[in-house]
Design a protein around this motif. Structure first.
Motif, PDB file in Angstrom:
ATOM      1  N   HIS A 129       0.817  -1.214   0.000  1.00  0.00           N
ATOM      2  CA  HIS A 129       0.000   0.000   0.000  1.00  0.00           C
ATOM      3  C   HIS A 129       0.850   1.264   0.000  1.00  0.00           C
ATOM      4  O   HIS A 129       0.335   2.358  -0.252  1.00  0.00           O
ATOM      5  N   PHE A 131      -5.622 -10.972   8.242  1.00  0.00           N
ATOM      6  CA  PHE A 131      -6.842 -10.750   7.455  1.00  0.00           C
ATOM      7  C   PHE A 131      -7.796 -11.912   7.722  1.00  0.00           C
ATOM      8  O   PHE A 131      -7.767 -12.934   7.020  1.00  0.00           O
ATOM      9  N   GLU A 133     -12.991 -11.661   2.456  1.00  0.00           N
ATOM     10  CA  GLU A 133     -13.433 -10.340   2.009  1.00  0.00           C
ATOM     11  C   GLU A 133     -12.456  -9.264   2.465  1.00  0.00           C
ATOM     12  O   GLU A 133     -12.114  -8.348   1.693  1.00  0.00           O
ATOM     13  N   ASN A 134     -11.993  -9.383   3.693  1.00  0.00           N
ATOM     14  CA  ASN A 134     -11.026  -8.429   4.234  1.00  0.00           C
ATOM     15  C   ASN A 134      -9.705  -8.494   3.464  1.00  0.00           C
ATOM     16  O   ASN A 134      -9.058  -7.469   3.196  1.00  0.00           O
ATOM     17  N   TYR A 135      -9.318  -9.712   3.078  1.00  0.00           N
ATOM     18  CA  TYR A 135      -8.091  -9.903   2.306  1.00  0.00           C
ATOM     19  C   TYR A 135      -8.224  -9.274   0.915  1.00  0.00           C
ATOM     20  O   TYR A 135      -7.323  -8.569   0.454  1.00  0.00           O
ATOM     21  N   VAL A 136      -9.363  -9.500   0.256  1.00  0.00           N
ATOM     22  CA  VAL A 136      -9.600  -8.928  -1.074  1.00  0.00           C
ATOM     23  C   VAL A 136      -9.570  -7.403  -1.010  1.00  0.00           C
ATOM     24  O   VAL A 136      -9.064  -6.735  -1.928  1.00  0.00           O
ATOM     25  N   ASP A 137     -10.082  -6.845   0.082  1.00  0.00           N
ATOM     26  CA  ASP A 137     -10.094  -5.387   0.247  1.00  0.00           C
ATOM     27  C   ASP A 137      -8.696  -4.788   0.112  1.00  0.00           C
ATOM     28  O   ASP A 137      -8.538  -3.668  -0.381  1.00  0.00           O
ATOM     29  N   GLN A 138      -7.680  -5.535   0.552  1.00  0.00           N
ATOM     30  CA  GLN A 138      -6.303  -5.011   0.508  1.00  0.00           C
ATOM     31  C   GLN A 138      -5.844  -4.782  -0.932  1.00  0.00           C
ATOM     32  O   GLN A 138      -5.086  -3.848  -1.210  1.00  0.00           O
ATOM     33  N   GLU A 191      -7.942  -4.099  -3.459  1.00  0.00           N
ATOM     34  CA  GLU A 191      -8.705  -2.949  -3.935  1.00  0.00           C
ATOM     35  C   GLU A 191      -8.030  -1.657  -3.476  1.00  0.00           C
ATOM     36  O   GLU A 191      -7.897  -0.694  -4.245  1.00  0.00           O
ATOM     37  N   LEU A 192      -7.575  -1.625  -2.225  1.00  0.00           N
ATOM     38  CA  LEU A 192      -6.862  -0.462  -1.693  1.00  0.00           C
ATOM     39  C   LEU A 192      -5.544  -0.247  -2.439  1.00  0.00           C
ATOM     40  O   LEU A 192      -5.133   0.889  -2.685  1.00  0.00           O
ATOM     41  N   ASP A 200      -6.187   1.436  -5.641  1.00  0.00           N
ATOM     42  CA  ASP A 200      -6.517   2.844  -5.402  1.00  0.00           C
ATOM     43  C   ASP A 200      -5.289   3.659  -5.015  1.00  0.00           C
ATOM     44  O   ASP A 200      -5.321   4.888  -5.070  1.00  0.00           O
ATOM     45  N   LEU A 220     -11.939  -6.543  -9.982  1.00  0.00           N
ATOM     46  CA  LEU A 220     -11.278  -5.409  -9.315  1.00  0.00           C
ATOM     47  C   LEU A 220     -10.537  -4.547 -10.327  1.00  0.00           C
ATOM     48  O   LEU A 220     -10.578  -3.306 -10.269  1.00  0.00           O
TER      49      LEU A 220
END
Length: 451
Positions: A175, A195, A199-204, A206-207, A210, A230
């Motif tokens: 990140h 994580f 879902e929490n792992y996938v969020d990383q 996506e971040l 971004d 994504l």
């Protein structure tokens, strides 16, 4: 600059320390214990601490920057002193970003394959005498260190690990890099101690997308449905290149890659590695290497250390050691070896060693992961469960998780060693998958067993 390392002995940290020393910075550091090969490598460069331990008196206002390793805890005496003095404190990835602000940052991420893809790109660059800064997570043939930093190089190539940055900085490392060019190889749940849900792992990821710079370039594996979604939704990258498994054939245990110039034999094998080649090709093209030059160089790539690494071969058998431990890696590696050596008997051995793999709930993710092997073994140490403060696992749980009735399970290192020693190894491939060492298995001894 004078840079001080807190926990200098880590595999990544000691490489960064050596890289900065080679660049001309004054480097000091401390650690409470340092193992090989870090110990000898630091000693050769004159960077090994005179004694182990934490010495807050070493921290003075003359120090320009402190780099904090993951091994150091939040209450580390040197860290507390550095904070008290108001010194600039960086995590490992923070410092790499600081160094590379004026460079084109190329970040290779994903749950699997990132070390190999980074190694492939470096091999191609090295082959064609193209100088780049880099940080990679494995020792590579032809390179002295895993980190190389300069003032003059235009590109920096970074392996983008999704694990946490430091005891103070709980953000995933990747990140922090803000890539101009990035590759994502796929998403498969890992690091459940950090994580706890998929879902929490996938969020990383996506971040991460971004965090890319505006107008950046993204290369991604379109065979991963979640990653593809994504990637298509990502707003920062404006150029997006999808890749997939390239056309290939396997003949007499050799993989041939289909290219515009005809079939090209390659040293690495398996669907996942062919995907890695396809992704690496896109990145190399963005770094100034055309397709023909890429194929010329990749032909001689032998792989990264511990990634399907051939450690022994005789006229009877072949032995591979692989870092695979997560379910997706175990599945891909086992399938790859059986496909490459279809006429041989494949004995696949997996050590459950990481926090995730020893978690009774996460075990279910290994369903059918070893099914491609002719014979399969799982080894784990009850002591490892105690050390990680996890609930005990029964053999029944492992049988049920892997879904293979003929699975052999060992918890005693000596019993596992005797089992391997007793095999005939006639027309066999032995695949050893672990991030550990099976309770002290001597890999040199295996070479004698297959003669």
């Amino acid at each position: 600059m004078h840079i001080h390392f807190i926990a200098i002995g880590g595999s990544a940290m000691h490489n960064l320390a050596i890289a900065l020393h080679e660049k001309g910075d004054q480097v000091t550091g401390s650690d409470d214990e340092i193992f090989e090969p870090s110990k000898t490598r630091l000693k050769v460069k004159g960077l090994l601490p005179e004694e182990f331990g934490w010495f807050p008196e070493k921290l003075t206002s003359d120090i320009d920057a402190v780099i904090l390793g993951m091994h150091a805890k939040a209450d580390n005496p040197e860290l507390l002193k550095a904070t008290e003095l108001g010194l600039k404190i960086y995590s490992y990835p923070e410092y790499l970003f600081e160094h590379s602000k004026q460079k084109t940052r190329v970040v290779i991420g994903g749950s699997h394959g990132k070390t190999t893809i980074t190694a492939m790109i470096l091999h191609v660059m090295h082959y064609h005498d193209k100088e780049v800064d880099f940080m990679v997570g494995a020792q590579l043939e032809g390179f002295d260190t895993m980190v190389h930093l300069t003032e003059e190089n235009d590109f920096i190539l970074l392996e983008g690990d999704e694990y946490l940055s430091s005891a103070l900085d709980r953000r995933p490392k990747f990140h922090l890099y803000q890539p101009n060019i990035a590759l994502l190889s796929g998403i498969a749940w890992d690091h459940i101690n950090v994580f706890p849900t998929f879902e929490n792992y996938v969020d990383q990821f996506e971040l991460f997308l971004d965090s890319m710079t505006n107008g950046s370039t993204l290369v991604y594996n379109e065979e991963d449905d979640i990653l593809t979604q994504l990637a298509l939704n990502a707003k920062k990258p404006t150029r997006k290149h999808a890749y997939s498994t390239p056309e290939h054939t396997i003949d007499d245990a050799v993989t041939y890659l289909e290219t515009p110039e005809g079939p090209l034999p390659v040293e690495v094998f398996g669907k996942h590695n062919l995907q890695n080649i396809a992704g690496a090709k896109w990145i190399c093209q963005h770094m100034g290497v055309d397709q023909d030059d890429f194929y010329e160089a990749i032909n001689s790539f032998k792989g990264a250390s511990k990634r399907l690494e051939k450690i022994a071969e005789s006229n009877k058998a072949i032995v591979f050691k692989d870092y695979a431990h997560s379910p997706s890696k175990v599945l891909a590696t086992t399938k790859a070896v059986k496909a490459q050596f279809s006429s041989k008997v494949v004995l696949a051995c997996l050590e459950l060693h990481t926090y995730s793999s020893l978690n009774s709930e996460f075990l279910k993710e290994y369903k059918e992961a070893l099914n491609a092997a002719d014979e399969a073994v799982v080894f784990y140490s009850p002591k490892a469960l105690e050390i990680k403060q996890l609930e005990a696992i029964t053999e029944e749980q492992i049988f049920e998780a892997f879904g293979r009735k003929d699975l052999k399970i060992f918890t005693n290192p000596e019993a596992f060693r005797e089992f391997l020693k007793s095999k005939s190894y006639l027309d066999q491939v032995l695949l050893l998958m672990s991030s550990g060492n099976y309770g002290g298995l001597d890999f040199e001894e295996i070479k004698k067993w297959i003669q």
